[in-house]
Design a protein around this motif. Structure first.
Motif, PDB file in Angstrom:
ATOM      1  N   UNK A  64       0.656  -1.348  -0.347  1.00 23.36           N
ATOM      2  CA  UNK A  64      -0.100  -0.337  -0.211  1.00 23.36           C
ATOM      3  C   UNK A  64       1.327   1.421   0.222  1.00 23.36           C
ATOM      4  N   UNK A  65       2.505   1.193   0.343  1.00 24.61           N
ATOM      5  CA  UNK A  65       3.255   2.195   0.042  1.00 24.61           C
ATOM      6  C   UNK A  65       2.265   3.871   0.811  1.00 24.61           C
ATOM      7  N   UNK A  66       2.440   2.803   2.550  1.00 24.90           N
ATOM      8  CA  UNK A  66       1.312   4.062   2.939  1.00 24.90           C
ATOM      9  C   UNK A  66       2.480   4.604   4.185  1.00 24.90           C
ATOM     10  N   UNK A 124       7.188  -2.413  11.900  1.00 27.48           N
ATOM     11  CA  UNK A 124       8.039  -2.115  10.859  1.00 27.48           C
ATOM     12  C   UNK A 124       8.241  -1.733   9.559  1.00 27.48           C
ATOM     13  N   UNK A 125       9.399  -1.130   9.197  1.00 26.88           N
ATOM     14  CA  UNK A 125       9.087  -0.597   7.956  1.00 26.88           C
ATOM     15  C   UNK A 125      10.249  -0.681   6.780  1.00 26.88           C
ATOM     16  N   UNK A 126       9.616  -0.615   5.334  1.00 29.88           N
ATOM     17  CA  UNK A 126      11.091  -0.208   4.411  1.00 29.88           C
ATOM     18  C   UNK A 126      11.349   0.632   4.065  1.00 29.88           C
ATOM     19  N   UNK A 127      12.226   1.419   3.132  1.00 32.46           N
ATOM     20  CA  UNK A 127      12.387   2.496   2.433  1.00 32.46           C
ATOM     21  C   UNK A 127      13.092   2.222   0.913  1.00 32.46           C
ATOM     22  N   UNK A 128      12.720   3.782   0.433  1.00 31.58           N
ATOM     23  CA  UNK A 128      13.362   3.218  -1.193  1.00 31.58           C
ATOM     24  C   UNK A 128      14.650   4.329  -1.392  1.00 31.58           C
ATOM     25  N   UNK A 129      15.858   4.112  -1.734  1.00 36.35           N
ATOM     26  CA  UNK A 129      17.025   4.772  -1.454  1.00 36.35           C
ATOM     27  C   UNK A 129      17.010   5.779  -2.079  1.00 36.35           C
TER      28      UNK A 129
END
Length: 234
Positions: free
Chosen positions: A173-175, A203-208
């Motif tokens: 969902x990229x929220x 938890x989270x994830x990222x776009x560098x």
């Protein structure tokens, strides 16, 4: 699963920091920021009725939001037996953000806890969500966690039955901002079965994002390529 507080066992090493943090709370701030030491931190709070809503008491001061790393927890409200005097702990440990609800007294049979969580880092998004409960007594006890967008669209629903863990993901969902609704005692065989605590892990994830120097380098290489092709065409 029935009476042991799992999170207390896991994070006993962070508890001392939480107590020190609460004592150091500034009186004038509406937002309390948890100091992060070696990538972790913790603060214990108590729900209070402010007359216009619910806030969090930390070291005798009342705050309307708590910042832990790049997470802002805010907009707290309750329904039914969840009430002022109940405790909320906010923890960052090993890249996991945790909200633990600790009801006052002997526990809670039914009720709801509402709050919002926002990620302030523009490159990060919510990933996994875990919901876990501790109960006492005998019989069936069911609780649920619903994750929604701030506009009200449902993203994920998890159920914890008799203290079982439930996990899901909202990565697709990229929220960066969510509303959480924890509902306790959806299905209970009697008031003898009570909620002792609930644990919410995020938890989270990222776009560098490329460094400015990298971007300039790519532009320079691209420009040289265009010049080379132009010479060849001549």
């Amino acid at each position: 699963m029935m009476t042991t507080n799992k999170l207390t066992k896991i994070l006993s090493g962070v508890a001392t920091l939480g107590i020190a943090t609460a004592i150091a709370a500034p009186a004038q701030a509406a937002t309390f920021t948890v100091p992060i030491v070696a990538g972790g931190g913790m603060v214990d709070t108590v729900l209070v009725n402010t007359g216009s809503g619910y806030g969090l008491s930390i070291g005798g001061m009342v705050y309307d939001s708590v910042v832990v790393g790049d997470k802002v927890f805010s907009d707290f409200s309750v329904v039914a037996q969840v009430a002022a005097g109940d405790g909320l702990s906010f923890i960052l440990n090993g890249g996991v953000w945790t909200v633990q609800y600790n009801p006052a007294g002997m526990g809670r049979n039914q009720g709801q806890l509402h709050y919002q969580v926002a990620i302030t880092d523009p490159t990060m998004y919510f990933d996994d969500v875990l919901f876990d409960t501790d109960i006492s007594g005998v019989g069936t006890y069911k609780a649920s966690k619903e994750i929604k967008t701030l506009a009200g669209a449902s993203l994920l629903t998890l159920e914890s039955v008799n203290g079982a863990e439930a996990m899901g993901s909202i990565a697709s969902d990229m929220v960066q901002s969510i509303k959480v609704i924890d509902t306790y005692g959806i299905d209970s065989t009697g008031t003898a079965t009570l909620l002792q605590s609930s644990t919410n892990d995020f938890t989270q994830f990222g776009t560098k994002v490329p460094e400015p120097g990298t971007i300039l380098g790519l532009l320079a290489v691209g420009g040289l390529g265009m010049v080379s092709r132009f010479k060849k065409q001549k």
